[in-house]
Scaffold this active site. Structure first.
Site, PDB file in Angstrom:
ATOM      1  N   ASP A 169       7.430  -5.814   3.109  1.00  0.00           N
ATOM      2  CA  ASP A 169       6.401  -5.671   4.123  1.00  0.00           C
ATOM      3  C   ASP A 169       5.079  -6.286   3.655  1.00  0.00           C
ATOM      4  O   ASP A 169       4.651  -6.089   2.509  1.00  0.00           O
ATOM      5  CB  ASP A 169       6.196  -4.168   4.389  1.00  0.00           C
ATOM      6  N   GLU A 178       7.986 -10.610   4.973  1.00  0.00           N
ATOM      7  CA  GLU A 178       7.391 -10.427   6.315  1.00  0.00           C
ATOM      8  C   GLU A 178       5.981 -11.015   6.323  1.00  0.00           C
ATOM      9  O   GLU A 178       4.987 -10.308   6.243  1.00  0.00           O
ATOM     10  CB  GLU A 178       7.354  -8.934   6.674  1.00  0.00           C
ATOM     11  N   ARG A 194       0.793  -0.570  20.071  1.00  0.00           N
ATOM     12  CA  ARG A 194       2.129  -1.081  19.759  1.00  0.00           C
ATOM     13  C   ARG A 194       3.199  -0.053  20.126  1.00  0.00           C
ATOM     14  O   ARG A 194       4.363  -0.390  20.310  1.00  0.00           O
ATOM     15  CB  ARG A 194       2.234  -1.441  18.266  1.00  0.00           C
ATOM     16  N   ARG A 203      13.364  -5.967   3.300  1.00  0.00           N
ATOM     17  CA  ARG A 203      12.230  -6.545   4.041  1.00  0.00           C
ATOM     18  C   ARG A 203      10.957  -6.198   3.273  1.00  0.00           C
ATOM     19  O   ARG A 203      10.562  -5.033   3.194  1.00  0.00           O
ATOM     20  CB  ARG A 203      12.187  -5.960   5.454  1.00  0.00           C
ATOM     21  N   HIS A 206       0.832  -1.210   0.000  1.00  0.00           N
ATOM     22  CA  HIS A 206       0.000   0.000   0.000  1.00  0.00           C
ATOM     23  C   HIS A 206       0.861   1.252   0.000  1.00  0.00           C
ATOM     24  O   HIS A 206       2.056   1.180   0.257  1.00  0.00           O
ATOM     25  CB  HIS A 206      -0.915   0.014   1.234  1.00  0.00           C
TER      26      HIS A 206
HETATM   27  C1  GLC Z   1       3.662  -4.806   8.646  1.00  0.00           C
HETATM   28  C2  GLC Z   1       4.392  -3.927   9.630  1.00  0.00           C
HETATM   29  C3  GLC Z   1       3.402  -3.256  10.507  1.00  0.00           C
HETATM   30  C4  GLC Z   1       2.473  -2.421   9.677  1.00  0.00           C
HETATM   31  C5  GLC Z   1       1.852  -3.266   8.564  1.00  0.00           C
HETATM   32  C6  GLC Z   1       1.219  -2.397   7.544  1.00  0.00           C
HETATM   33  O1  GLC Z   1       2.991  -5.828   9.276  1.00  0.00           O
HETATM   34  O2  GLC Z   1       5.305  -4.687  10.345  1.00  0.00           O
HETATM   35  O3  GLC Z   1       4.021  -2.457  11.474  1.00  0.00           O
HETATM   36  O4  GLC Z   1       1.467  -1.901  10.479  1.00  0.00           O
HETATM   37  O5  GLC Z   1       2.805  -4.034   7.880  1.00  0.00           O
HETATM   38  O6  GLC Z   1       2.189  -1.782   6.721  1.00  0.00           O
HETATM   39  C1  GLC Z   2       1.015  -7.879   9.879  1.00  0.00           C
HETATM   40  C2  GLC Z   2       0.449  -9.172  10.437  1.00  0.00           C
HETATM   41  C3  GLC Z   2      -0.257  -8.986  11.726  1.00  0.00           C
HETATM   42  C4  GLC Z   2       0.338  -7.835  12.403  1.00  0.00           C
HETATM   43  C5  GLC Z   2       0.018  -6.596  11.624  1.00  0.00           C
HETATM   44  C6  GLC Z   2       0.716  -5.410  12.137  1.00  0.00           C
HETATM   45  O1  GLC Z   2       1.162  -7.922   8.538  1.00  0.00           O
HETATM   46  O2  GLC Z   2      -0.342  -9.883   9.573  1.00  0.00           O
HETATM   47  O3  GLC Z   2      -0.151 -10.107  12.532  1.00  0.00           O
HETATM   48  O4  GLC Z   2      -0.190  -7.742  13.676  1.00  0.00           O
HETATM   49  O5  GLC Z   2       0.310  -6.756  10.289  1.00  0.00           O
HETATM   50  O6  GLC Z   2       0.500  -5.285  13.475  1.00  0.00           O
END
Ligand code: GLC
Ligand code: GLC
Length: 650
Positions: A284, A326, A520, A282, A184
């Site tokens: 995401d 990830e 978080r 990484r 995104h």
């Molecule tokens: C990943 C990141 C998280 C973020 C999400 C949306 O899960 O680790 O911090 O909120 O992607 O980009």
């Molecule tokens: C991540 C995961 C989820 C995580 C969130 C960010 O992509 O799917 O477990 O908690 O996005 O917090």
């Protein structure tokens, strides 16, 4: 197209560009690209064969690969060569990582250069910098809502400073990991703004609909990711009058990868990061990059195709760049990000061992390692040549996403078991010393994840609050036990900044409207360097945690056996409180034992025979330095509460 013709075709294109190049390197690039080209083409067509722009976009992709190679600096091309080896560089035991926010760890990129010595002193030589690119401060998701993929957020510094930092890190033998937020963009990204203004080309970059019909269809099967702060998967955009897919926060608009132009433009950004000198990229949230009505819109086969496509493009242009997917999903799904079928080992090089991470927390709360053991059959399927990121926690919440069957196999009832874990870590369970909070509570599914720092979840906050020195000791032992398992199990261990000095939860985020909807932030500390200085004061909590972490790192680096060559074998400990494994190579082995319970517990010395050490009479624990006579098969080796042992033969 057959190889030779691809080679000729690409070399003609390179010549047309009239950019001077080193002939030898050019040949090796052409060899790489032409041997990957068929696969790239096939993968591309499998996604886009019906799309009207498929031809033009493929042409553009070819140009981008060539340009990516031409822009790769001499130094990075040299590094690519150095990184080549029989075993991949990222599996080595001398790598130890830390993940940090530049602004919360220090101030900015130039200040970070001054802090490299601190990291090296701890033993950290692999750094994950949390997102650095431009992101609206009031709607940023910690930088994961990117409004410009190529511009460093001004409070961190400039792209030149980032390059200088990377250069300095490389000269000190350090490695860098950066994110590409692929799924995104921020709603403030130029593409989103132009889409919102009605420019059709950009409307097609996102999932935008005039009414709720399609969004409703999607939402029937799409789980909420942030159910409490951002429920639903679509947001109404008043300017365009359209509903826009926004799986995460409402200000994060999902890119539409069914449009090949989106893929090509993101590929261009990936190669831009590669050419900055990033060592691990990484990726995401890759689980989310393809959507289909009637599915959860996670882990779809096309998401894997996109990753494979990225891998083959990167492999052609910047072979030294490794990819981390990830994917924080169910255990069997995580494994698929290493590639399946003929693509095993040809998708992501690394993935988070999120299952193991969560299971360490499971074992710590229950004092019982059976669920952890039940998961290992699955986790050991990781292909040779790929590796994990191992960790006790990160900037995100801790999700209990492992399988119900694993919990059942251990003899527990899944719903009740998860309920217990949530109560335990949020401190509600009677007698629990943990101080965390529930994140992403979903009353519909009863799901929730956990926020909290390593120290607070291990009971340090509680022990200090109650002023109980013996509980402080216990919590420090838990912290080090958790770190030890993640450092020795195999993969690149990545510490979260602050945990090396025992940072507790911080509650100041509650006063910040840009953060208060997301707990978080309680475990993303702002480093106070005066506190970190206390690590030098013998006997202080900071000193105890820092020096023990440092010692764990030293042990890992000194033993190449901890490199990940798929050389992990779990031991039958015949004790539900103790997890034990052997790491081995052709000539040696090391035995690691971890007592997750609050009680003293014993293992019969027969465990050494099970580990293939039948004749051993004397052994040494490299953690405590103590040498021990091996007892008889039916005599007990005793472990103290939360003690771990790293046995070597002597
Ligand atoms: C990943 C990141 C998280 C973020 C999400 C949306 O899960 O680790 O911090 O909120 O992607 O980009
Ligand atoms: C991540 C995961 C989820 C995580 C969130 C960010 O992509 O799917 O477990 O908690 O996005 O917090």
């Amino acid at each position: 197209m057959y190889q030779e013709s691809i080679y000729q075709f690409l070399s003609q294109k390179i010549n047309d560009r009239k950019i001077p190049f080193n002939e030898e390197e050019c040949i090796s690039f052409l060899m790489r690209v032409s041997s990957n080209f068929d696969v790239i083409h096939q993968l591309y067509l499998s996604l886009y064969h019906n799309h009207p722009k498929r031809g033009d976009c493929f042409e553009a992709l070819t140009e981008i690969l060539i340009e990516g190679f031409q822009k790769r600096s001499q130094a990075l091309r040299q590094l690519d060569i150095q990184k080549k080896g029989v075993t991949p560089w990222f599996t080595r035991s001398d790598l130890v990582g830390m993940s940090l926010y530049v602004d919360r760890f220090c101030m900015n990129l130039s200040d970070l250069r001054q802090k490299l010595e601190y990291l090296l002193d701890l033993g950290v030589n692999f750094v994950h910098l949390m997102p650095l690119m431009q992101s609206p401060q009031e709607a940023s998701d910690g930088g994961y809502a990117v409004s410009d993929f190529r511009k460093v957020e001004s409070r961190f510094g400039t792209i030149e400073q980032l390059e200088a930092l990377i250069g300095e890190m490389h000269s000190k033998g350090m490695y860098l990991m950066l994110d590409i937020v692929l799924n995104h963009t921020s709603d403030q990204h130029e593409w989103a703004r132009r889409a919102s203004a009605g420019e059709q080309q950009f409307v097609e970059y996102f999932y935008m609909y005039d009414d709720r019909e399609i969004p409703n269809d999607f939402e029937k099967t799409m789980p909420d990711i942030f159910p409490d702060s951002s429920p639903g998967s679509f947001t109404f955009d008043a300017q365009s009058g359209k509903w826009v897919m926004s799986v995460f926060n409402s200000y994060q608009w999902d890119l539409n990868f069914t449009n090949p132009e989106v893929f090509v433009r993101m590929m261009e950004h990936i190669l831009f990061y590669a050419n900055l000198g990033v060592d691990v990229l990484r990726i995401d949230a890759p689980a989310f990059i393809w959507k289909k009505i009637g599915t959860t819109c996670q882990n779809l086969p096309e998401a894997h195709t996109i990753l494979q496509l990225i891998k083959h493009c990167v492999q052609s242009v910047a072979p030294g760049l490794a990819l981390l997917g990830e994917a924080i999903v169910a255990p069997a799904e995580i494994l698929k990000y290493f590639g399946t079928g003929s693509f095993v080992g040809r998708e992501c090089d690394l993935a988070y061992n999120a299952t193991q991470m969560a299971l360490q927390w499971d074992a710590l709360a229950t004092g019982d390692v059976r669920v952890m053991m039940a998961a290992q059959k699955e986790l050991l399927k990781k292909p040779f040549g790929t590796t994990w990121i191992t960790y006790t926690r990160c900037h995100d919440d801790i999700g209990l996403g492992y399988d119900d069957t694993m919990i059942q196999e251990a003899g527990f009832q899944p719903a009740r078991h998860r309920e217990f874990l949530k109560e335990y870590y949020s401190g509600k369970f009677p007698g629990s010393p943990a101080r965390g909070a529930l994140f992403g509570v979903n009353p519909k599914t009863n799901d929730a994840r956990i926020s909290g720092t390593l120290a607070s979840l291990c009971g340090l906050e509680f022990a200090l609050e109650k002023n109980r020195p013996e509980e402080v000791d216990l919590s420090i032992n838990k912290i080090i036990l958790m770190q030890a398992q993640s450092l020795f199990i195999g993969g690149i261990p990545v510490l979260f900044y602050g945990d090396e000095c025992g940072y507790l939860n911080a509650y100041s985020y509650q006063k910040d409207p840009a953060k208060n909807y997301d707990n978080r932030w309680m475990h993303r500390p702002e480093i106070n360097w005066e506190k970190n200085q206390i690590r030098k004061k013998k006997g202080s909590i900071e000193h105890r945690i820092f020096t023990q972490t440092q010692k764990l790192i030293r042990i890992r680096k000194a033993n190449s056996i901890f490199s990940d060559t798929s050389n992990l074998a779990w031991l039958p400990c015949h004790n539900i409180h103790v997890a034990g494994f052997k790491r081995y190579d052709a000539s040696e082995s090391i035995i690691c034992l971890f007592n997750f319970s609050a009680n003293k517990t014993g293992l019969t010395w027969f465990v050494l025979k099970d580990a293939g050490w039948p004749e051993q009479t004397k052994i040494r624990d490299v953690w405590s330095g103590l040498e021990t006579e091996v007892g008889k098969d039916d005599q007990h080796l005793v472990l103290n509460p939360y003690q771990f042992i790293i046995f070597v033969k002597i």
